[in-house]
Design an enzyme around this catalytic site. Structure first.
Site, mmCIF file in Angstrom:
data_model
loop_
_atom_site.group_PDB
_atom_site.id
_atom_site.type_symbol
_atom_site.label_atom_id
_atom_site.label_comp_id
_atom_site.label_asym_id
_atom_site.label_seq_id
_atom_site.Cartn_x
_atom_site.Cartn_y
_atom_site.Cartn_z
ATOM 1 N N ASP A 266 0.849 -1.184 0.000
ATOM 2 C CA ASP A 266 0.000 0.000 0.000
ATOM 3 C C ASP A 266 0.885 1.235 0.000
ATOM 4 O OD1 ASP A 266 -2.490 -1.283 0.061
ATOM 5 O OD2 ASP A 266 -2.396 -1.528 2.233
ATOM 6 N N ASP B 192 -10.009 -6.447 -0.058
ATOM 7 C CA ASP B 192 -8.857 -5.947 0.693
ATOM 8 C C ASP B 192 -9.353 -5.230 1.940
ATOM 9 O OD1 ASP B 192 -6.517 -4.830 1.635
ATOM 10 O OD2 ASP B 192 -6.138 -3.589 -0.127
#
Length: 254
Positions: free
Chosen positions: A52, A199
């Site tokens: 991320d 996610d």
């Protein structure tokens, strides 16, 4: 591990990637133990590493930049999720750093089509050759699903966030299931060739019902590193997909 992607068409890469149901949020582990984690994942033939990238502007959190992509071993598939204000610049930097999969936020850019079209023309190195960059689009929990309609032909991955990025507030399980059902209905006969990903702070007991609905992959970070049992947890999570979906092409070392 990623040598099997060398020289494949985009369609063949997507089909092969769909056989890997888990992307490991590598930044959730202890950075001092990164080398050990990578050794364990390589032994398990677990090629997908999820990163991320947050800049503190799209959401109130900083993580790492494209430099981190380049530092990871070339043998892995680097699955990068951009949560930044300037996705165009970050996407270019990530390709240069060797990202194999790049997922953009639907809310983060009015020029999504331009960035996705450019990504569709890029290739990145793998062991023994190159592969096309795989493109994804990610949606926050409150984002209407129909925003992806104009770009469906420009993405291979559709990722639903089960948390609000940077805040940690989670969707209720019932709402998440409804959202998956709505996405599948929206896709209809365009479902083929798309990898559907969930996610965000999932627990293992949520997996069977989501798999039964038809998702292809989950991204998990903290849950996999819990109790410093990355190898055991990775095996356990992957096994859930084997039991539920009998994925023929799932790596045998699990």
């Amino acid at each position: 591990m990623n040598s099997q992607f060398a020289g494949l068409t985009r369609e063949a890469c997507v089909a092969l990637l769909a056989s890997y149901p888990l992307s490991v949020g590598i930044l959730a582990g202890q950075w001092i133990a990164l080398h050990r984690y990578l050794q364990q994942l390589e032994a398990l033939n677990q090629p997908l590493l999820h990163l991320d990238l947050m800049d503190g502007q799209f959401c109130p959190q900083f993580t790492v930049g494209p430099w981190a992509v380049e530092q990871l071993p070339q043998t892995f598939i680097k699955d990068v999720h951009l949560m930044v204000a300037d996705q165009w610049t970050a996407a270019q930097a990530c390709v240069k750093a060797g990202a194999h999969c790049i997922t953009l936020q639907a809310e983060g850019d009015i020029h999504l089509h331009h960035t996705l079209s450019w990504l569709g023309q890029q290739t990145v190195p793998v062991i023994g050759g190159e592969m096309p960059v795989i493109r994804g689009i990610s949606l926050c929990p409150a984002t209407p699903l129909d925003v992806i309609i104009p770009i469906l032909s420009d993405v291979e991955v559709i990722q639903l966030l089960a948390v609000n990025p940077g805040y940690g507030s989670k969707m209720r399980s019932s709402d998440l299931h409804e959202r998956v059902a709505q996405l599948l209905c929206l896709l209809g006969d365009k479902r083929e060739g798309k990898i559907i990903v969930i996610d965000g702070s999932l627990t293992q007991d949520q997996l069977p019902s989501l798999i039964a609905q038809g998702i292809d992959r989950v991204v998990s970070g903290s849950a996999l590193f819990r109790d410093d049992r990355l190898a055991e947890n990775t095996r356990s999570w992957r096994a859930m997909f084997k039991v539920a979906g009998d994925t023929t092409f799932l790596p045998s070392t699990a």
